[in-house]
Design a protein around this motif. Structure first.
Motif, PDB file in Angstrom:
ATOM      1  N   HIS A  85       3.480  -2.782   2.322  1.00  0.00           N
ATOM      2  CA  HIS A  85       2.074  -2.552   1.980  1.00  0.00           C
ATOM      3  C   HIS A  85       1.948  -1.277   1.142  1.00  0.00           C
ATOM      4  N   PRO A  86       2.324  -1.304  -0.121  1.00  0.00           N
ATOM      5  CA  PRO A  86       2.222  -0.092  -0.949  1.00  0.00           C
ATOM      6  C   PRO A  86       0.769   0.280  -1.217  1.00  0.00           C
ATOM      7  N   PHE A  87       0.565   1.497  -1.709  1.00  0.00           N
ATOM      8  CA  PHE A  87      -0.778   1.978  -2.009  1.00  0.00           C
ATOM      9  C   PHE A  87      -1.358   1.248  -3.224  1.00  0.00           C
ATOM     10  N   ASP A  88      -2.658   1.028  -3.196  1.00  0.00           N
ATOM     11  CA  ASP A  88      -3.379   0.451  -4.328  1.00  0.00           C
ATOM     12  C   ASP A  88      -3.360   1.462  -5.475  1.00  0.00           C
ATOM     13  N   GLU A  89      -2.898   1.049  -6.630  1.00  0.00           N
ATOM     14  CA  GLU A  89      -2.745   1.960  -7.751  1.00  0.00           C
ATOM     15  C   GLU A  89      -3.946   1.993  -8.685  1.00  0.00           C
ATOM     16  N   GLU A  90      -4.972   1.192  -8.405  1.00  0.00           N
ATOM     17  CA  GLU A  90      -6.130   1.124  -9.294  1.00  0.00           C
ATOM     18  C   GLU A  90      -7.311   1.933  -8.800  1.00  0.00           C
ATOM     19  N   LEU A  91      -7.312   2.316  -7.536  1.00  0.00           N
ATOM     20  CA  LEU A  91      -8.451   3.038  -6.974  1.00  0.00           C
ATOM     21  C   LEU A  91      -8.560   4.440  -7.546  1.00  0.00           C
ATOM     22  N   THR A  92      -9.798   4.960  -7.606  1.00  0.00           N
ATOM     23  CA  THR A  92     -10.037   6.320  -8.069  1.00  0.00           C
ATOM     24  C   THR A  92      -9.884   7.350  -6.949  1.00  0.00           C
ATOM     25  N   GLY A  93      -9.549   6.921  -5.774  1.00  0.00           N
ATOM     26  CA  GLY A  93      -9.381   7.782  -4.613  1.00  0.00           C
ATOM     27  C   GLY A  93      -9.420   6.938  -3.358  1.00  0.00           C
ATOM     28  N   LEU A  94      -9.315   7.574  -2.190  1.00  0.00           N
ATOM     29  CA  LEU A  94      -9.366   6.903  -0.895  1.00  0.00           C
ATOM     30  C   LEU A  94      -8.301   5.818  -0.767  1.00  0.00           C
ATOM     31  N   GLU A  95      -7.167   6.007  -1.442  1.00  0.00           N
ATOM     32  CA  GLU A  95      -6.076   5.043  -1.297  1.00  0.00           C
ATOM     33  C   GLU A  95      -5.567   5.002   0.134  1.00  0.00           C
ATOM     34  N   ASP A  96      -5.785   6.085   0.889  1.00  0.00           N
ATOM     35  CA  ASP A  96      -5.388   6.143   2.287  1.00  0.00           C
ATOM     36  C   ASP A  96      -6.241   5.209   3.149  1.00  0.00           C
TER      37      ASP A  96
END
Length: 315
Positions: A163-174
């Protein structure tokens, strides 16, 4: 077991030396430590400081940068079984930070943990009250819900690989990752015994942009979230009054009343700009995500009294 401490940096020379020194002081129960830097173009000596302290360094260009992509690159570069994510402007409070943060993952109680964040007298007092609201004095292992924050967190490598981090978000990837993990049956742990000092040195436009960016990301995570102009006015006034009251109770003189008001104005205006186009949010959800903390119990938090973070050299 190896823990890779992944530090995301851009011009973090001011606090990075203390962070690396506190990492070197960590007392663990057999955890091997690796320190990794993922840097996005520092020009202030950040990379040189890291290399001098034995950290492994990799880079990402500003053109490629997103919060999620940067972390994915850093995690891929790291070799540990546990990926410990910490901001370059955070400094652990004590020498058991790492062990405490990783323990729920070692014990199988959670796949993703995050620790407490506090400020000192160099922080705007309004932000210290935000820390007190979202990072209370009592741990929740596991916690309810999917709040999480990568300024001070730990994640099983096997979980990140799936489950890698979403790379498109502007923040709150956590938070976005935590929401996916909870939906998949994983557990999140909040560890109050793993605190860091979190230092923000921002001008007012930077404060506003930070909250705007996070509100934009929150639209993807919780599309029902909406903050009206009336909500902004109420939140600014109630938050500022709460800050002034708490500062008076705790003998705070490090932040002026005007700067508390300015902080709250930029916080909520930024949040409004980031999310105002979306659907109405329930009263309960608004209270959780936007409205100020009003309880006297929060104001009695020991970390809301005057405090100066000693340098890492002082112990």
């Amino acid at each position: 077991m190896r823990a890779s401490i992944v530090i995301r940096t851009l011009n973090e020379a001011r606090h990075l030396g203390d962070l690396l020194q506190m990492i070197a002081r960590q007392r663990t129960d057999g955890i091997e430590i690796e320190t990794v830097l993922i840097d996005s173009g520092s020009t202030d000596g950040t990379v040189e400081i890291a290399l001098a302290r034995g950290a492994r360094v990799t880079t990402i260009t500003k053109a490629e940068f997103s919060f999620g992509r940067s972390l994915n690159r850093g995690c891929s570069f790291a070799t540990g079984d546990i990926l410990v994510l910490v901001s370059g402007h955070c400094v652990p409070v004590d020498d058991r930070w790492l062990q405490n943060l990783c323990q729920p993952l070692i014990d199988g109680q959670a796949s993703y943990s995050y620790g407490r964040q506090i400020g000192d007298d160099d922080s705007n007092y309004s932000e210290r009250r935000i820390f007190a609201k979202y990072y209370p004095a009592v741990s929740q292992i596991p916690q309810q819900g999917f709040f999480c924050n990568n300024a001070n967190s730990a994640l099983l490598r096997s979980t990140w690989a799936a489950h890698p981090f979403d790379e498109e978000l502007t923040g709150l990837e956590d938070m976005e990752l935590a929401k996916r993990l909870v939906a998949a049956g994983h557990r999140i742990a909040y560890v109050a015994e793993a605190p860091v000092f979190h230092h923000h040195k921002e001008d007012w436009p930077q404060v506003r942009r930070r909250f705007e960016r996070e509100a934009i990301a929150l639209r993807s995570i919780m599309p029902e979230v909406h903050l009206s102009r009336l909500d902004v006015l109420r939140c600014v006034l109630d938050s500022a009054r709460g800050d002034w009251r708490s500062a008076r109770r705790n003998g705070i003189t490090s932040t002026s009343k005007l700067d508390m008001l300015r902080y709250r104005w930029n916080q909520y205006v930024g949040s409004y700009v980031g999310n105002h186009e979306h659907r109405l949010l329930s009263r309960q959800a608004k209270q959780k995500y936007f409205f100020p903390e009003t309880s006297q119990k929060t104001d009695q938090d020991e970390w809301l009294k005057p405090v100066r973070r000693p340098s890492a050299h002082e112990g």
